[in-house]
Enzyme design. Sequence first.
Site, PDB file in Angstrom:
ATOM      1  N   SER A   1      14.394  21.771 -16.528  1.00  0.00           N
ATOM      2  CA  SER A   1      13.154  22.491 -16.789  1.00  0.00           C
ATOM      3  C   SER A   1      13.514  23.762 -17.557  1.00  0.00           C
ATOM      4  O   SER A   1      14.585  24.324 -17.366  1.00  0.00           O
ATOM      5  CB  SER A   1      12.494  22.838 -15.452  1.00  0.00           C
ATOM      6  OG  SER A   1      11.700  23.990 -15.602  1.00  0.00           O
TER       7      SER A   1
ATOM      8  N   HIS B   1       0.823  -1.224   0.000  1.00  0.00           N
ATOM      9  CA  HIS B   1       0.000   0.000   0.000  1.00  0.00           C
ATOM     10  C   HIS B   1       0.854   1.270   0.000  1.00  0.00           C
ATOM     11  O   HIS B   1       0.435   2.300   0.521  1.00  0.00           O
ATOM     12  CB  HIS B   1      -0.962   0.050   1.199  1.00  0.00           C
ATOM     13  CG  HIS B   1      -1.695  -1.225   1.446  1.00  0.00           C
ATOM     14  ND1 HIS B   1      -2.922  -1.510   0.883  1.00  0.00           N
ATOM     15  CD2 HIS B   1      -1.362  -2.331   2.168  1.00  0.00           C
ATOM     16  CE1 HIS B   1      -3.320  -2.712   1.263  1.00  0.00           C
ATOM     17  NE2 HIS B   1      -2.386  -3.235   2.041  1.00  0.00           N
TER      18      HIS B   1
ATOM     19  N   GLU C   1       9.526   8.484 -16.967  1.00  0.00           N
ATOM     20  CA  GLU C   1       8.156   8.960 -17.243  1.00  0.00           C
ATOM     21  C   GLU C   1       7.729   8.559 -18.646  1.00  0.00           C
ATOM     22  O   GLU C   1       6.591   8.137 -18.877  1.00  0.00           O
ATOM     23  CB  GLU C   1       8.071  10.479 -17.092  1.00  0.00           C
ATOM     24  CG  GLU C   1       8.101  10.925 -15.632  1.00  0.00           C
ATOM     25  CD  GLU C   1       8.285  12.431 -15.470  1.00  0.00           C
ATOM     26  OE1 GLU C   1       8.121  12.918 -14.362  1.00  0.00           O
ATOM     27  OE2 GLU C   1       8.617  13.114 -16.451  1.00  0.00           O
TER      28      GLU C   1
ATOM     29  N   LYS D   1      15.880  22.436 -11.466  1.00  0.00           N
ATOM     30  CA  LYS D   1      15.216  21.135 -11.595  1.00  0.00           C
ATOM     31  C   LYS D   1      15.978  20.111 -12.409  1.00  0.00           C
ATOM     32  O   LYS D   1      16.661  20.425 -13.367  1.00  0.00           O
ATOM     33  CB  LYS D   1      13.823  21.320 -12.197  1.00  0.00           C
ATOM     34  CG  LYS D   1      12.868  21.915 -11.193  1.00  0.00           C
ATOM     35  CD  LYS D   1      11.449  21.554 -11.503  1.00  0.00           C
ATOM     36  CE  LYS D   1      11.163  20.119 -11.138  1.00  0.00           C
ATOM     37  NZ  LYS D   1       9.811  19.747 -11.507  1.00  0.00           N
TER      38      LYS D   1
END
Length: 462
Positions: A278, A157, A291, A284
């Site tokens: 970024s 979980h 992804e 970043k």
Amino acid sequence: MSKKIASARISEKSSQLLQDLNNSLPFDKVLYREDITGSLAHAYMLSEQGIISQEDYAQIVSGLNEILEEIESGLFTLDGDDEDIHMAIEGRLTEKVGDAGKRLHTARSRNDQVALDFRLYVQNNTRVIAELLLENIRTLLKVAEENAETMLPGMTHLQHAQPINFGYHMMAYSSMFKRDYERFMSSYKRNNYSPIGCAALAGTPHNISRRITSDKLGFTAPTLNCLDTVSDRDFALEILFNISTMMMHMSRLSEELILWSAAEFKWVTLSDRHATGSSIMPQKKNPDIPELLRGKTGRVNGNLVALLTVMKGLPLAYNKDMQEDKEGVFDSVRTAILSLQVLQEMIAYMTVNKEAMERACMIGHLSATDLADYLVKEQGLPFRDAYHITGNVVNLAEKKGVDISELSLEDLQSIDERIGEGVVVLLDNRASMNARQSEGGTATVRTLEQVERLKDWLSQQK
Ligand code: ARG
């Protein structure tokens, strides 16, 4: 460059719109190598069986080999208005060698021709993907072996559950990729039958030998039934399903890598070569690669469902709907190959932040189950009672703001006097991990045993 092969039934030139809808050459040109290989084998069989002369065969062979060279050198660009790759190559061959070229299509239809080309494509790429899976397993095994003592919280979980090691976690993914490999190889075996010689749907009155073409092309045998063969796309569905399942595994691993690279975890650092910046936030570093692997799983699933939907409800045998079988497969195969290459490199270059993982093991009372197990094993308590006592110990630790492994013997005995001296050692996270020595368990020795077993298996492949 090639002249269009005239149809006997159609007198008017096709409308441009029909051509736009109908022509598959813009995408099935990918199959030029398979088409030429298939034609070479078919022509060989025709000459062996005395259906075409030796001279015609020799001309076909040299013509087809020249065409192959023309395509690979960019001389023959396959962007004419031929309907498909089969027509384009046959048309070019006839331009080159005349009547011999026109004899190539004896005892053959585009229905068995496309079934052959497409199957060769699927079989070849199945092997490419399977090989890349082995590469990925090798890389994961290396990371697993190096990290059989690197502790991290195992989760259910997405909540801290019990201490495991990072090698064990990587062995879970190795096991998935092993099954994927086996799935691709079993499809390969099941589908390794030759479609050529089935002609349009019913076979042919010519004295062909399907055994000769099958052997020449490296198939196990000719397929059993021609009606089935020209309308069967199970082999294409299998590679799509196998890719989807493999990408689903890759997507789960990617999801974990994304989480683990976040500031809240910092368990792994992806190499700068696999992260992007970024455009606005200079600080970043984004995990775009995992992804994208996660995202590409969506498109390969789409390709699987698309072909399943095309095939449902088609009457036997060939229907033009089936021309829709190719683009999704080409796309999934390209996606699978690129994704496997990227994943392998990303895993090989990532840094495992051992301290951060081990620090995280001090959150969540990971060894609580060990206290319950102790009360059962050493004190003979029923598991449910042991469970409740342990719950009270966890509450005490929470109240004191420490992990269960940091409680003193006095603390523990204040909850239940049956908790003996040996327990303090048991509640240490590493002791807890190494106590899980059952087969397939996380103890370092068991993890290393799993590594060895997969290494043995790897050495038996091929
Ligand atoms: N381009 C076609 C396809 O991809 C080849 C087979 C055409 N057969 C036919 N009977 N029209 O399916």
